[in-house]
Design a protein around this motif. Structure first.
Motif, PDB file in Angstrom:
ATOM      1  N   MET A 147      20.874  29.688  26.818  1.00 56.75           N
ATOM      2  CA  MET A 147      21.121  30.968  27.469  1.00 56.75           C
ATOM      3  C   MET A 147      21.455  31.995  26.389  1.00 56.75           C
ATOM      4  O   MET A 147      22.241  31.723  25.478  1.00 56.75           O
ATOM      5  N   ASP A 148      20.842  33.162  26.475  1.00 54.60           N
ATOM      6  CA  ASP A 148      21.109  34.232  25.517  1.00 54.60           C
ATOM      7  C   ASP A 148      22.585  34.632  25.585  1.00 54.60           C
ATOM      8  O   ASP A 148      23.145  34.806  26.659  1.00 54.60           O
ATOM      9  N   ASN A 149      23.198  34.787  24.417  1.00 59.33           N
ATOM     10  CA  ASN A 149      24.593  35.229  24.346  1.00 59.33           C
ATOM     11  C   ASN A 149      24.748  36.361  23.348  1.00 59.33           C
ATOM     12  O   ASN A 149      25.835  36.610  22.853  1.00 59.33           O
ATOM     13  N   GLY A 150      23.629  37.019  23.040  1.00 59.44           N
ATOM     14  CA  GLY A 150      23.625  38.133  22.090  1.00 59.44           C
ATOM     15  C   GLY A 150      22.433  38.035  21.173  1.00 59.44           C
ATOM     16  O   GLY A 150      22.418  37.230  20.248  1.00 59.44           O
ATOM     17  N   GLY A 151      21.422  38.849  21.448  1.00 63.54           N
ATOM     18  CA  GLY A 151      20.179  38.794  20.693  1.00 63.54           C
ATOM     19  C   GLY A 151      20.335  39.198  19.237  1.00 63.54           C
ATOM     20  O   GLY A 151      21.385  39.709  18.825  1.00 63.54           O
ATOM     21  N   PRO A 152      19.287  38.973  18.446  1.00 59.61           N
ATOM     22  CA  PRO A 152      19.326  39.296  17.027  1.00 59.61           C
ATOM     23  C   PRO A 152      19.654  40.767  16.788  1.00 59.61           C
ATOM     24  O   PRO A 152      19.097  41.649  17.441  1.00 59.61           O
ATOM     25  N   GLY A 153      20.582  41.000  15.872  1.00 56.33           N
ATOM     26  CA  GLY A 153      20.943  42.372  15.531  1.00 56.33           C
ATOM     27  C   GLY A 153      22.155  42.417  14.622  1.00 56.33           C
ATOM     28  O   GLY A 153      22.823  41.415  14.391  1.00 56.33           O
ATOM     29  N   LEU A 154      22.398  43.616  14.117  1.00 53.06           N
ATOM     30  CA  LEU A 154      23.560  43.833  13.263  1.00 53.06           C
ATOM     31  C   LEU A 154      24.833  43.785  14.087  1.00 53.06           C
ATOM     32  O   LEU A 154      24.865  44.244  15.226  1.00 53.06           O
ATOM     33  N   ARG A 155      25.873  43.251  13.505  1.00 51.44           N
ATOM     34  CA  ARG A 155      27.220  43.212  14.101  1.00 51.44           C
ATOM     35  C   ARG A 155      28.164  43.870  13.091  1.00 51.44           C
ATOM     36  O   ARG A 155      28.926  43.202  12.390  1.00 51.44           O
ATOM     37  N   PRO A 156      28.103  45.209  12.948  1.00 57.11           N
ATOM     38  CA  PRO A 156      28.872  45.895  11.902  1.00 57.11           C
ATOM     39  C   PRO A 156      30.387  45.799  12.078  1.00 57.11           C
ATOM     40  O   PRO A 156      31.130  46.073  11.133  1.00 57.11           O
ATOM     41  N   HIS A 157      30.854  45.394  13.256  1.00 59.82           N
ATOM     42  CA  HIS A 157      32.295  45.216  13.432  1.00 59.82           C
ATOM     43  C   HIS A 157      32.803  44.011  12.637  1.00 59.82           C
ATOM     44  O   HIS A 157      33.998  43.889  12.396  1.00 59.82           O
ATOM     45  N   TYR A 158      31.901  43.109  12.209  1.00 59.81           N
ATOM     46  CA  TYR A 158      32.283  42.003  11.322  1.00 59.81           C
ATOM     47  C   TYR A 158      32.193  42.467   9.869  1.00 59.81           C
ATOM     48  O   TYR A 158      33.115  42.327   9.106  1.00 59.81           O
ATOM     49  N   HIS A 159      31.044  42.977   9.481  1.00 62.26           N
ATOM     50  CA  HIS A 159      30.848  43.692   8.219  1.00 62.26           C
ATOM     51  C   HIS A 159      29.467  44.340   8.287  1.00 62.26           C
ATOM     52  O   HIS A 159      28.636  43.968   9.126  1.00 62.26           O
ATOM     53  N   PRO A 160      29.193  45.343   7.438  1.00 63.61           N
ATOM     54  CA  PRO A 160      27.973  46.149   7.588  1.00 63.61           C
ATOM     55  C   PRO A 160      26.648  45.385   7.566  1.00 63.61           C
ATOM     56  O   PRO A 160      25.680  45.837   8.157  1.00 63.61           O
ATOM     57  N   ASP A 161      26.595  44.238   6.905  1.00 61.86           N
ATOM     58  CA  ASP A 161      25.341  43.492   6.780  1.00 61.86           C
ATOM     59  C   ASP A 161      25.307  42.219   7.614  1.00 61.86           C
ATOM     60  O   ASP A 161      24.464  41.356   7.402  1.00 61.86           O
ATOM     61  N   TYR A 162      26.209  42.088   8.583  1.00 59.78           N
ATOM     62  CA  TYR A 162      26.294  40.889   9.415  1.00 59.78           C
ATOM     63  C   TYR A 162      25.199  40.957  10.472  1.00 59.78           C
ATOM     64  O   TYR A 162      25.285  41.701  11.432  1.00 59.78           O
ATOM     65  N   TYR A 163      24.146  40.166  10.270  1.00 62.78           N
ATOM     66  CA  TYR A 163      23.003  40.129  11.182  1.00 62.78           C
ATOM     67  C   TYR A 163      22.986  38.759  11.848  1.00 62.78           C
ATOM     68  O   TYR A 163      22.899  37.736  11.171  1.00 62.78           O
ATOM     69  N   ALA A 164      23.109  38.727  13.172  1.00 64.51           N
ATOM     70  CA  ALA A 164      23.262  37.450  13.854  1.00 64.51           C
ATOM     71  C   ALA A 164      22.611  37.452  15.233  1.00 64.51           C
ATOM     72  O   ALA A 164      22.283  38.496  15.787  1.00 64.51           O
ATOM     73  N   ALA A 165      22.461  36.242  15.768  1.00 66.90           N
ATOM     74  CA  ALA A 165      22.027  36.021  17.146  1.00 66.90           C
ATOM     75  C   ALA A 165      22.867  34.880  17.702  1.00 66.90           C
ATOM     76  O   ALA A 165      23.219  33.952  16.971  1.00 66.90           O
ATOM     77  N   PHE A 166      23.184  34.971  19.003  1.00 69.13           N
ATOM     78  CA  PHE A 166      24.054  33.993  19.657  1.00 69.13           C
ATOM     79  C   PHE A 166      23.370  33.431  20.899  1.00 69.13           C
ATOM     80  O   PHE A 166      22.742  34.177  21.649  1.00 69.13           O
ATOM     81  N   VAL A 167      23.558  32.138  21.112  1.00 68.74           N
ATOM     82  CA  VAL A 167      23.071  31.483  22.333  1.00 68.74           C
ATOM     83  C   VAL A 167      24.142  30.501  22.811  1.00 68.74           C
ATOM     84  O   VAL A 167      25.009  30.093  22.036  1.00 68.74           O
ATOM     85  N   LEU A 168      24.055  30.136  24.089  1.00 66.16           N
ATOM     86  CA  LEU A 168      24.905  29.086  24.634  1.00 66.16           C
ATOM     87  C   LEU A 168      24.056  27.834  24.780  1.00 66.16           C
ATOM     88  O   LEU A 168      22.977  27.875  25.391  1.00 66.16           O
ATOM     89  N   ASP A 169      24.522  26.734  24.210  1.00 63.94           N
ATOM     90  CA  ASP A 169      23.776  25.484  24.293  1.00 63.94           C
ATOM     91  C   ASP A 169      23.927  24.881  25.692  1.00 63.94           C
ATOM     92  O   ASP A 169      24.620  25.459  26.543  1.00 63.94           O
ATOM     93  N   PRO A 170      23.298  23.751  25.979  1.00 61.38           N
ATOM     94  CA  PRO A 170      23.365  23.175  27.329  1.00 61.38           C
ATOM     95  C   PRO A 170      24.785  22.881  27.823  1.00 61.38           C
ATOM     96  O   PRO A 170      25.020  22.825  29.029  1.00 61.38           O
ATOM     97  N   ASP A 171      25.751  22.714  26.900  1.00 61.51           N
ATOM     98  CA  ASP A 171      27.128  22.464  27.302  1.00 61.51           C
ATOM     99  C   ASP A 171      27.990  23.726  27.282  1.00 61.51           C
ATOM    100  O   ASP A 171      29.198  23.660  27.494  1.00 61.51           O
ATOM    101  N   GLY A 172      27.381  24.856  27.005  1.00 60.83           N
ATOM    102  CA  GLY A 172      28.115  26.116  27.010  1.00 60.83           C
ATOM    103  C   GLY A 172      28.770  26.490  25.698  1.00 60.83           C
ATOM    104  O   GLY A 172      29.510  27.465  25.632  1.00 60.83           O
ATOM    105  N   HIS A 173      28.490  25.739  24.630  1.00 57.17           N
ATOM    106  CA  HIS A 173      29.058  26.076  23.331  1.00 57.17           C
ATOM    107  C   HIS A 173      28.305  27.262  22.732  1.00 57.17           C
ATOM    108  O   HIS A 173      27.085  27.377  22.883  1.00 57.17           O
ATOM    109  N   ASN A 174      29.038  28.135  22.059  1.00 55.70           N
ATOM    110  CA  ASN A 174      28.473  29.344  21.462  1.00 55.70           C
ATOM    111  C   ASN A 174      27.892  29.008  20.093  1.00 55.70           C
ATOM    112  O   ASN A 174      28.629  28.702  19.160  1.00 55.70           O
ATOM    113  N   ILE A 175      26.575  29.052  19.981  1.00 57.01           N
ATOM    114  CA  ILE A 175      25.870  28.695  18.753  1.00 57.01           C
ATOM    115  C   ILE A 175      25.252  29.962  18.172  1.00 57.01           C
ATOM    116  O   ILE A 175      24.623  30.749  18.884  1.00 57.01           O
ATOM    117  N   GLU A 176      25.414  30.143  16.879  1.00 56.35           N
ATOM    118  CA  GLU A 176      25.006  31.380  16.206  1.00 56.35           C
ATOM    119  C   GLU A 176      24.192  31.062  14.952  1.00 56.35           C
ATOM    120  O   GLU A 176      24.414  30.050  14.298  1.00 56.35           O
TER     121      GLU A 176
END
Length: 122
Positions: free
Chosen positions: A86-115
């Motif tokens: 399940m999508d938990n945040g598509g690919p993109g910059l996350r400047p609130h972490y730092h200016p070059d933090y580019y990430a994507a997040f998904v939830l695995d079948p058990d609901g764990h947040n995988i990035e």
């Protein structure tokens, strides 16, 4: 390769004190935290091991895999969705972490947040 890991804890203050003591011999220290919502430990300026209260979302394990570049992050996200995540945040910059933090997040079948994350400047 792992970039960082986060685990839910019952008592953030107690767990933070515990990990400050046990990680010190490994040359890790508290590098980020507000004492209420999160605490991050690392040997440098970025946290590699994170704690968060289990009573507040997200109350699941978080694992971030290091990606060599932003395209790898995009391919990870696409493959995960195709595999049933399940999508938990598509690919993109996350400047609130730092200016070059580019990430994507998904939830695995058990609901764990995988990035997948790339810290490299474009």
């Amino acid at each position: 390769m792992l970039d960082h890991v986060g685990i839910p804890v019952q008592d953030l203050g107690k767990s933070q004190a515990f990990y400050e003591a046990v990680l010190k011999p490994l040359r890790m220290r508290l590098v980020a935290g507000d004492g209420i919502n999160y605490a991050g430990f690392g040997a440098g300026e970025h946290g590699v091991f994170w704690l968060g209260p289990s009573g507040k979302p997200p109350s699941r394990t978080h694992v971030a895999f290091a990606a060599e570049d932003r395209e790898m992050v995009r391919r990870f996200h696409e493959a995960a969705l195709e595999a049933g995540a399940m999508d938990n945040g598509g690919p993109g910059l996350r400047p609130h972490y730092h200016p070059d933090y580019y990430a994507a997040f998904v939830l695995d079948p058990d609901g764990h947040n995988i990035e997948a994350v790339c810290h490299k400047r474009m």
